[in-house]
Design an enzyme around this catalytic site. Structure first.
Site, PDB file in Angstrom:
ATOM      1  N   ASP A 139      43.585  25.857  42.592  1.00  0.00           N
ATOM      2  CA  ASP A 139      43.022  26.682  43.289  1.00  0.00           C
ATOM      3  C   ASP A 139      43.763  27.454  44.524  1.00  0.00           C
ATOM      4  OD1 ASP A 139      39.628  26.934  43.437  1.00  0.00           O
ATOM      5  OD2 ASP A 139      40.722  27.993  45.017  1.00  0.00           O
ATOM      6  N   THR A 198      38.440  32.043  47.899  1.00  0.00           N
ATOM      7  CA  THR A 198      36.916  31.795  47.883  1.00  0.00           C
ATOM      8  C   THR A 198      36.566  30.332  47.341  1.00  0.00           C
ATOM      9  OG1 THR A 198      36.735  32.810  45.414  1.00  0.00           O
ATOM     10  CG2 THR A 198      36.285  34.120  47.460  1.00  0.00           C
ATOM     11  N   GLY A 199      37.337  29.471  47.073  1.00  0.00           N
ATOM     12  CA  GLY A 199      36.998  28.229  46.847  1.00  0.00           C
ATOM     13  C   GLY A 199      37.196  27.341  47.984  1.00  0.00           C
ATOM     14  N   GLY A 214      49.642  31.703  28.524  1.00  0.00           N
ATOM     15  CA  GLY A 214      50.936  31.111  28.361  1.00  0.00           C
ATOM     16  C   GLY A 214      50.861  29.566  28.321  1.00  0.00           C
ATOM     17  N   ALA A 263      36.083  32.155  31.436  1.00  0.00           N
ATOM     18  CA  ALA A 263      34.743  32.680  32.232  1.00  0.00           C
ATOM     19  C   ALA A 263      35.032  34.071  32.310  1.00  0.00           C
ATOM     20  CB  ALA A 263      35.051  31.999  33.404  1.00  0.00           C
ATOM     21  N   TYR A 281      36.558  44.182  39.176  1.00  0.00           N
ATOM     22  CA  TYR A 281      36.169  43.109  38.597  1.00  0.00           C
ATOM     23  C   TYR A 281      35.750  43.292  37.017  1.00  0.00           C
ATOM     24  CZ  TYR A 281      33.084  38.805  37.976  1.00  0.00           C
ATOM     25  OH  TYR A 281      32.695  37.796  37.487  1.00  0.00           O
ATOM     26  N   TYR A 305      46.252  36.824  22.065  1.00  0.00           N
ATOM     27  CA  TYR A 305      46.729  35.643  22.030  1.00  0.00           C
ATOM     28  C   TYR A 305      46.245  35.158  20.716  1.00  0.00           C
ATOM     29  CZ  TYR A 305      49.982  35.498  25.936  1.00  0.00           C
ATOM     30  OH  TYR A 305      51.097  35.467  26.648  1.00  0.00           O
ATOM     31  N   THR A 343      24.595  33.291  37.935  1.00  0.00           N
ATOM     32  CA  THR A 343      24.464  31.745  38.188  1.00  0.00           C
ATOM     33  C   THR A 343      24.315  31.554  39.691  1.00  0.00           C
ATOM     34  OG1 THR A 343      25.573  31.543  36.034  1.00  0.00           O
ATOM     35  CG2 THR A 343      25.437  29.590  37.448  1.00  0.00           C
TER      36      THR A 343
END
Ligand code: UDP
Length: 311
Positions: free
Chosen positions: A31, A35-36, A102, A114, A145, A159, A175
């Site tokens: 992280d 925002t975490g 990668g 996600a 976004y 990929y 959510t």
């Protein structure tokens, strides 16, 4: 298994880290703390199967050992914050996804993206099915976004096709739950925090726009089920109960016994008018559907926010 979770101390990432540790896996939580927050994963810090790496996944990083899964959940998901950090949002969706792919390729690990219902933009198909291509304003304020997640999906399937990376992609519909930040800015946290403070709930526009709200535990269960099936195409995960914002505001006020009133404020540009997941696919391939009704989820989330407000 050894699992890397980017955005691991954020809202969804922290729930995922806890679930994986509980299930006996080893977790590397990555992280950059934009925002975490560390508190979300505090209880895991002493666990020998858990490690925390402070890094921005928009920049490349290498891991020794052998990873089995790479979960890319680092993202600035609240409109308030992605409008404030549009370039960082684009970079975590595009460069971050590229870097994670990668890593997955090098480790021959599976990759879990996600993605979001926002890839459907202001949808012209209702409810939204996975085969709908969406209606996104590619140059509007939300594009940082929406387009970063659309690009993330494109990178993921490139990929898969070019490098044979095994992938899972979920499109997450609104959510909510514990570990969201008090000032997250999204509607459920705004309404609950305002109701707890007995101040006005801010409804944007006329409040007729709709969203469908999924409690975080339901989402995490859907994610874990998708890990265990061999299905590589995108899957909608969300709660199909659809609410107008005015109705949600009234529900929050009533169920928390608040003295708050509703105040109307201008609608942000390109705010989608309706959103509701079609979860037929998730039901079929995962045997999954949300179990927690919104009224209950709101109460559980309010308990969390009430504690946070006392800190
Ligand atoms: N909204 C609102 N009041 C708020 C925050 C959001 O009425 O305090 C509205 C917003 O305009 C949108 C809906 O609630 O129509 C959901 O907004 P959110 O930011 O939670 O997520 P979105 O689904 O737009 O990404």
């Amino acid at each position: 298994m050894n699992i890397l979770v980017t955005g691991g101390s954020g809202f969804l990432g922290s729930h995922l880290c806890k679930r994986f540790i509980k299930d006996g896996h080893s977790v590397i939580c990555l992280d950059n703390f934009i925002t975490g927050k560390k508190e979300n994963i505090e209880e895991l810090l002493e666990n020998p199967k858990f490690s925390l790496v402070e890094h921005d996944i928009s920049n490349p990083i290498c891991f020794g050992g052998k990873l089995d899964w790479v979960f890319h959940f680092a993202s600035i998901a609240s409109p308030v914050f992605y409008l404030k950090y549009p370039i960082k949002t684009l970079k975590s969706g595009l460069n971050g996804t590229h870097n994670c792919l990668g890593i997955a390729k090098m480790h021959k690990a599976k990759f879990f993206l996600a993605s979001t219902s926002e890839i459907y933009g202001d949808p012209l198909v209702h409810p939204q099915t996975e085969d709908y291509w969406g209606n996104v304003n590619s140059i509007g304020p939300r594009s940082c976004y929406d387009e970063s997640k659309r690009g993330a999906e494109a990178l993921t399937y490139a990929y898969m096709r070019s490098h044979d990376v095994d992938v899972r992609v979920i499109r997450i519909f609104n959510t909510y739950g514990p570990n969201m930040q008090l000032d997250d800015g999204r509607v459920v946290s705004n309404f609950i925090v305002s109701a707890l403070k007995n101040i006005d709930l801010t409804v944007y526009g006329d409040g007729d726009q709709t969203r469908s709200f999924c409690y975080v535990d339901d989402l995490i269960e859907g994610i874990c089920r998708l890990m265990n099936v061999d299905y590589k195409q995108p899957v909608n995960l969300g709660n199909p109960g659809e609410y107008k914002m005015t109705d949600l505001a009234e529900m929050v006020i009533k169920s928390l016994g608040s003295r708050s009133k509703i105040r109307f404020e201008p609608l942000p540009q390109d705010d989608p008018k309706r959103r509701k997941p079609d979860i037929t696919l998730a039901k079929k391939i995962l045997g999954w559907q949300p179990a927690i009704p919104v009224e209950l989820g709101i109460k559980k989330t309010a308990e969390y926010f009430a504690k946070e407000l006392k800190k």
